[in-house]
Design a protein around this motif. Structure first.
Motif, short mmCIF file in Angstrom:
data_model
loop_
_atom_site.label_atom_id
_atom_site.label_comp_id
_atom_site.label_asym_id
_atom_site.label_seq_id
_atom_site.Cartn_x
_atom_site.Cartn_y
_atom_site.Cartn_z
N ALA A 77 0.87 -1.01 0.12
CA ALA A 77 -0.06 0.23 0.00
C ALA A 77 0.83 1.19 0.03
N MET A 78 0.56 2.15 -0.71
CA MET A 78 1.20 3.53 -0.77
C MET A 78 0.39 4.47 -0.40
N ILE A 79 0.62 5.50 0.47
CA ILE A 79 -0.21 6.54 0.85
C ILE A 79 0.51 7.91 0.50
N PRO A 80 0.41 8.57 -0.56
CA PRO A 80 0.99 9.51 -0.95
C PRO A 80 0.77 10.81 -0.14
N ALA A 81 1.77 11.67 0.26
CA ALA A 81 1.54 12.82 1.19
C ALA A 81 2.55 13.89 0.98
N ARG A 82 2.15 14.55 -0.09
CA ARG A 82 3.26 15.79 -0.45
C ARG A 82 3.07 16.87 0.58
N ILE A 83 4.42 17.52 0.90
CA ILE A 83 3.97 18.58 2.10
C ILE A 83 3.25 19.74 1.23
N GLY A 84 3.50 19.99 -0.10
CA GLY A 84 2.62 21.33 -0.55
C GLY A 84 1.41 21.03 -1.02
N SER A 85 0.38 21.98 -0.71
CA SER A 85 -0.75 21.89 -1.29
C SER A 85 -1.24 23.31 -1.70
N GLN A 134 -5.82 -1.87 9.29
CA GLN A 134 -7.02 -2.49 9.57
C GLN A 134 -7.60 -3.32 8.29
N SER A 135 -7.21 -3.12 7.14
CA SER A 135 -7.59 -3.99 5.96
C SER A 135 -7.14 -5.29 5.96
N THR A 136 -5.74 -5.54 6.66
CA THR A 136 -5.15 -6.74 6.74
C THR A 136 -4.51 -7.36 5.60
N VAL A 137 -4.65 -6.59 4.40
CA VAL A 137 -4.31 -7.17 3.06
C VAL A 137 -2.96 -6.91 2.45
N PHE A 138 -2.23 -6.03 3.28
CA PHE A 138 -0.89 -5.54 2.69
C PHE A 138 0.30 -6.23 3.51
N GLY A 156 -11.34 0.22 6.57
CA GLY A 156 -10.32 -0.73 6.32
C GLY A 156 -11.23 -1.92 5.79
N SER A 157 -12.44 -2.23 6.17
CA SER A 157 -13.12 -3.17 5.71
C SER A 157 -13.57 -3.06 4.23
N GLU A 158 -13.73 -1.85 3.76
CA GLU A 158 -14.10 -1.50 2.25
C GLU A 158 -12.96 -1.56 1.41
N ILE A 159 -11.62 -1.58 1.90
CA ILE A 159 -10.52 -1.74 1.22
C ILE A 159 -10.15 -3.06 1.08
N LYS A 160 -10.49 -3.92 1.87
CA LYS A 160 -10.30 -5.13 1.84
C LYS A 160 -11.45 -5.72 0.76
N LYS A 161 -12.79 -5.30 0.75
CA LYS A 161 -13.64 -5.82 -0.24
C LYS A 161 -13.10 -5.38 -1.57
N ILE A 162 -12.74 -4.14 -1.74
CA ILE A 162 -12.22 -3.63 -2.93
C ILE A 162 -11.02 -4.65 -3.43
N PHE A 163 -10.11 -5.16 -2.65
CA PHE A 163 -8.74 -5.76 -3.01
C PHE A 163 -9.44 -7.08 -3.36
N GLU A 164 -10.44 -7.72 -2.76
CA GLU A 164 -10.95 -8.92 -2.94
C GLU A 164 -11.67 -9.15 -4.50
N TYR A 165 -12.33 -8.07 -4.63
CA TYR A 165 -12.93 -7.63 -6.02
C TYR A 165 -11.97 -7.64 -7.00
N LEU A 176 -9.44 4.85 -3.60
CA LEU A 176 -8.44 3.60 -3.73
C LEU A 176 -8.25 3.45 -5.07
N MET A 177 -6.93 3.06 -5.45
CA MET A 177 -6.39 2.62 -6.84
C MET A 177 -5.53 1.57 -6.75
N GLY A 178 -5.56 0.81 -7.88
CA GLY A 178 -4.69 -0.43 -7.50
C GLY A 178 -4.28 -0.82 -8.73
N TRP A 179 -3.08 -1.51 -9.00
CA TRP A 179 -2.56 -2.04 -10.37
C TRP A 179 -1.59 -3.29 -10.18
N ASN A 180 -1.65 -3.90 -11.21
CA ASN A 180 -0.63 -5.18 -11.25
C ASN A 180 0.61 -4.14 -11.44
#
Length: 237
Positions: free
Chosen positions: A6-14, A40-44, A109-118, A168-172
């Protein structure tokens, strides 16, 4: 075993909301919601904060997750998301990479897990979260899903539109790298799918009013609070 990061982008500028990721929402820095949901998703296998500033390393260590410092040139307002993902994968090789967005504090976290399973169940190479809306839409000054020469359509009769919410976005990872190195883009690589999220996950923090709204929701309070920041926002001189 596959490496699923999992990658959480967090640039300092906005531009619209300074130091957005450190702004307090119900007494907790905005970025911590994404970290907690990913945990909480427990998938990473690993969870990274991806930032151009060391200030986020402190939070990463406190949460016992990884910190990846990207180059400053990848932290500007003109930086393209494809470039951020490509840079991360090249420096942190993995099989699957999910972008967990810090601007969606109501994503669970539960929604992240559902998306990962999908994602896995449908053998996808790319997945993006969307929100279904039944409304009249104008694009480039022209009606998109209704006819101005006919009686005004009932909303239930309209063709729905699906807007990106970016929670949430994901890739191979290999498919992303291959397309990026061939075409210079990678966000829609291989077999692409979409996952419809609930209302809460579709609420994104882009300005002060968005932040105050989420703060109010999470507190379950009718009181509208003024904007406050984590003390980490002021650690830098």
């Amino acid at each position: 075993m596959k490496k699923i990061f999992a990658m959480i982008p967090a640039r300092i500028g906005s531009v619209r909301l300074k130091k957005k990721n450190l702004a307090l929402v119900n007494k907790k820095p905005l970025i911590e919601y994404a970290i907690d949901s990913a945990l909480q998703s427990t998938v990473f296998n690993k969870i990274y904060v991806n930032s151009d500033d060391d200030i986020f390393e402190k939070i990463s260590k406190e949460k016992n997750i990884e910190f990846y410092k990207r180059k400053k040139k990848l932290g500007s307002s003109s930086t393209q998301s494809d470039d951020v993902v490509y840079d991360f994968i090249k420096n942190n090789p993995c099989d699957i990479i999910f972008w967990v967005n810090s601007i969606s504090p109501l994503q669970t976290g539960s929604e992240i897990k559902k998306i990962f399973e999908y994602f896995n169940k449908n053998n996808l190479d790319t997945i993006h979260t969307v929100k279904k809306d039944m409304c009249h839409v104008i694009f480039d000054k022209h009606p998109l899903n209704y006819d101005e020469e006919k009686k005004f359509s009932k909303t239930q009769d309209l063709k729905p539109i699906f807007r990106f919410v970016y929670s949430l976005m994901g890739w191979n990872a290999n498919k992303f790298i291959k397309k990026y190195e061939t075409n210079g883009v990678g966000f829609f690589s291989g077999k692409v799918g979409y996952y419809e999220v609930g209302l809460e996950s579709s609420i994104n923090i882009k300005n002060k009013n968005d932040l105050i709204l989420c703060d109010k929701i999470l507190k379950g309070s009718k009181k509208v609070n003024t904007l406050k920041y984590s003390k980490l926002a002021y650690d830098r001189k």
